[in-house]
Design a protein around this motif. Structure first.
Motif, short mmCIF file in Angstrom:
data_model
loop_
_atom_site.label_atom_id
_atom_site.label_comp_id
_atom_site.label_asym_id
_atom_site.label_seq_id
_atom_site.Cartn_x
_atom_site.Cartn_y
_atom_site.Cartn_z
N VAL A 281 0.93 -1.25 0.13
CA VAL A 281 -0.04 0.09 0.05
C VAL A 281 0.74 1.32 0.08
O VAL A 281 0.63 2.44 -0.51
N ASN A 282 2.08 1.48 0.59
CA ASN A 282 2.98 2.29 0.64
C ASN A 282 3.63 2.67 -0.59
O ASN A 282 3.98 3.83 -1.21
N ILE A 283 3.76 1.52 -1.42
CA ILE A 283 4.30 1.61 -2.70
C ILE A 283 3.01 2.49 -3.76
O ILE A 283 3.65 3.10 -4.41
N LEU A 284 2.12 1.78 -3.62
CA LEU A 284 0.86 2.59 -4.23
C LEU A 284 0.83 4.07 -3.89
O LEU A 284 0.63 4.80 -4.79
N LEU A 285 0.98 4.52 -2.73
CA LEU A 285 1.09 5.67 -2.32
C LEU A 285 2.05 6.62 -2.63
O LEU A 285 1.89 7.82 -2.94
N ASP A 286 3.21 5.94 -3.11
CA ASP A 286 4.33 6.64 -3.45
C ASP A 286 4.00 7.25 -4.87
O ASP A 286 4.80 7.98 -5.34
N THR A 287 3.20 6.58 -5.53
CA THR A 287 2.71 7.04 -6.84
C THR A 287 2.09 8.45 -6.94
O THR A 287 1.69 8.88 -8.11
N VAL A 288 1.47 8.75 -5.65
CA VAL A 288 0.61 10.09 -5.90
C VAL A 288 1.26 11.21 -6.28
O VAL A 288 2.41 11.46 -5.96
N GLU A 289 0.71 12.17 -6.92
CA GLU A 289 1.25 13.40 -7.77
C GLU A 289 1.06 14.55 -6.68
O GLU A 289 -0.13 14.34 -6.22
N GLU A 290 1.71 15.32 -6.55
CA GLU A 290 1.56 16.59 -5.78
C GLU A 290 0.09 17.25 -6.02
O GLU A 290 -0.49 17.73 -4.99
N MET A 291 -0.14 17.40 -7.33
CA MET A 291 -1.49 17.88 -7.67
C MET A 291 -2.55 17.22 -7.23
O MET A 291 -3.70 17.69 -7.17
N GLU A 292 -2.38 15.90 -7.15
CA GLU A 292 -3.48 15.19 -6.82
C GLU A 292 -3.75 15.14 -5.32
O GLU A 292 -5.04 15.20 -4.78
N LEU A 293 -2.85 15.60 -4.50
CA LEU A 293 -3.02 15.92 -3.06
C LEU A 293 -3.50 17.29 -2.88
O LEU A 293 -4.30 17.50 -1.97
N ILE A 294 -2.84 18.37 -3.54
CA ILE A 294 -3.21 19.87 -3.23
C ILE A 294 -4.30 20.35 -3.86
O ILE A 294 -4.85 21.28 -3.86
N GLY A 295 -4.33 19.81 -5.27
CA GLY A 295 -4.97 20.54 -6.43
C GLY A 295 -6.60 20.47 -6.01
O GLY A 295 -7.06 19.40 -5.58
N PRO A 296 -7.14 21.22 -6.80
CA PRO A 296 -8.82 21.23 -6.60
C PRO A 296 -9.53 20.26 -7.45
O PRO A 296 -10.78 20.01 -7.34
N GLN A 297 -8.87 20.07 -8.56
CA GLN A 297 -9.49 18.99 -9.66
C GLN A 297 -9.91 17.57 -9.50
O GLN A 297 -10.97 17.01 -9.62
N VAL A 298 -9.04 16.88 -8.28
CA VAL A 298 -9.33 15.55 -8.23
C VAL A 298 -10.15 15.26 -6.88
O VAL A 298 -9.50 15.49 -5.79
N PRO A 299 -11.30 15.00 -7.11
CA PRO A 299 -12.07 14.70 -5.90
C PRO A 299 -11.28 13.26 -4.94
O PRO A 299 -10.84 12.47 -5.53
N PRO A 300 -11.42 13.63 -3.56
CA PRO A 300 -10.93 12.35 -2.67
C PRO A 300 -11.25 10.89 -3.17
O PRO A 300 -10.36 10.33 -3.40
N ASN A 301 -12.41 10.68 -3.50
CA ASN A 301 -12.85 9.48 -3.89
C ASN A 301 -12.16 9.06 -5.19
O ASN A 301 -11.68 7.86 -5.21
N ASP A 302 -12.03 9.82 -6.03
CA ASP A 302 -11.59 9.41 -7.30
C ASP A 302 -9.94 9.28 -6.86
O ASP A 302 -9.14 8.27 -7.57
N LEU A 303 -9.29 9.93 -6.18
CA LEU A 303 -7.79 9.66 -5.80
C LEU A 303 -7.81 8.35 -5.26
O LEU A 303 -6.75 7.64 -5.47
N LEU A 304 -8.57 7.96 -4.35
CA LEU A 304 -8.63 6.84 -3.71
C LEU A 304 -8.57 5.33 -4.73
O LEU A 304 -8.06 4.82 -4.57
#
Length: 328
Positions: free
Chosen positions: A227-250
């Motif tokens: 799961v941590n390897i999967l989390l390592d693939t997250v991009e900065e704008m996916e975390l901070i940006g307004p475009q990606v809803p949390p459900n879609d990110l998960l």
């Protein structure tokens, strides 16, 4: 994407669970909360960044606790940034907002152009839980190590709670077209819920700080690493940006781990200071003590470090002798 739809998940914390890995987590997005906190002060950028990181950690951690009243995070250091303090107040009821406030104390002459975490020196990171009247407050501390406040929080959970914990955070100033520059923050918290490892249970080891590898073995360790390897693939704008809803990110990150989401917790900036609280804090002082606090203008004043509210009181109305003085 409309502004209205962005607001749906700004200033919220979304709890989730990964059924295939026995891991729980939180996704948080902060926007107006940071604006409310930071506009109260004129912090240098390095200090603003530390306060933003601390507020984001507070939102993520506060939502994991069955909190009746208040969670506090504190940094005490010998560095240029001497103190950072945050409070998370539990919602008053189901569907209500949680409240967050924060402030920092620093020596401007000692600040450098180095990274924000380099502005803190030797010291400690503390988590305090106050469940209200009649309950014994809890406090746990860990040294300021690891290169970030998030790393300090991870070490705290491993050392004090024996809970493997991971934070992936992003925070900074947003420069969206047509919108004034402002701070945004977003992050994911993961937490495994196994029993403590045999090493921890027996109290063995050399007294060093623990990490997730000390607490997990077998399938649990494999699940955590995957799961941590999967989390390592997250991009900065996916975390901070307004475009990606949390459900879609998960779903993007953990779709094979069977993510399950729960009710979203809204959060806002909020301070609990009031004139009544100021008067209560002064009620332990005698008239002579109050006289020493009185300004040349004949007033007793107090300022809230969190929200900068200013209170201006008549000295004869405060202290435990106030009623006697007022009746004369």
């Amino acid at each position: 994407m409309t502004l209205g739809s962005q607001i749906v998940w700004d200033d919220t914390v979304l709890p989730f669970q990964l059924d295939a890995a026995d891991i729980r987590g939180r996704v948080a997005r902060l926007d107006g909360v940071l604006g409310g906190i930071l506009k109260q002060h004129n912090y240098p950028p390095q200090v603003e960044a530390l306060v933003a990181e601390m507020a984001l950690l507070t939102a993520l951690i506060g939502q994991t606790i069955k909190l009746r009243w208040k969670l506090s995070l504190q940094v005490q250091s010998k560095g240029a940034v001497r103190m950072i303090a945050t409070d998370y107040y539990a919602p008053d009821g189901e569907g209500s907002e949680a409240r967050i406030r924060a402030y920092a104390s620093y020596d401007a002459d000692r600040l450098s152009d180095d990274a924000p975490f380099d502005q803190v020196g030797e010291g400690y990171f503390a988590i305090l839980i106050d469940q209200g009247e009649g309950m014994t407050p809890y406090q746990g501390i860990t040294p300021l190590e690891g290169g970030s406040l998030a790393a300090c929080a991870e070490a705290y959970f491993a050392q004090s709670e024996q809970l493997p914990t991971r934070f992936q955070l992003s925070f900074g100033k947003s420069s969206e077209p047509g919108v004034a520059e402002h701070w945004r923050a977003g992050g994911v918290m993961l937490q495994h819920m196994p029993k403590a490892s045999p090493l921890v249970a027996k109290g063995e080891g050399l007294g060093e700080l623990l990490n997730a590898d000390d607490l997990l073995d077998g399938d649990a360790s494999e699940d955590w690493n995957r799961v941590n390897i999967l989390l390592d693939t997250v991009e900065e704008m996916e975390l901070i940006g307004p475009q990606v809803p949390p459900n879609d990110l998960l779903l993007r990150l953990f779709h094979e781990e069977t993510p399950r989401v729960f009710d979203t917790q809204p959060v806002r900036f909020g301070c609990t200071c009031s004139e009544e609280r100021v008067r209560q804090s002064l009620s332990i002082y005698s008239a002579r003590d109050i006289e020493k606090m009185t300004t040349d203008d004949g007033r007793v004043t107090a300022d809230c470090q969190f929200c900068s509210a200013h209170y201006d009181l008549d000295p004869v109305t405060v202290g435990f002798e106030a009623e006697a003085q007022s009746s004369e």
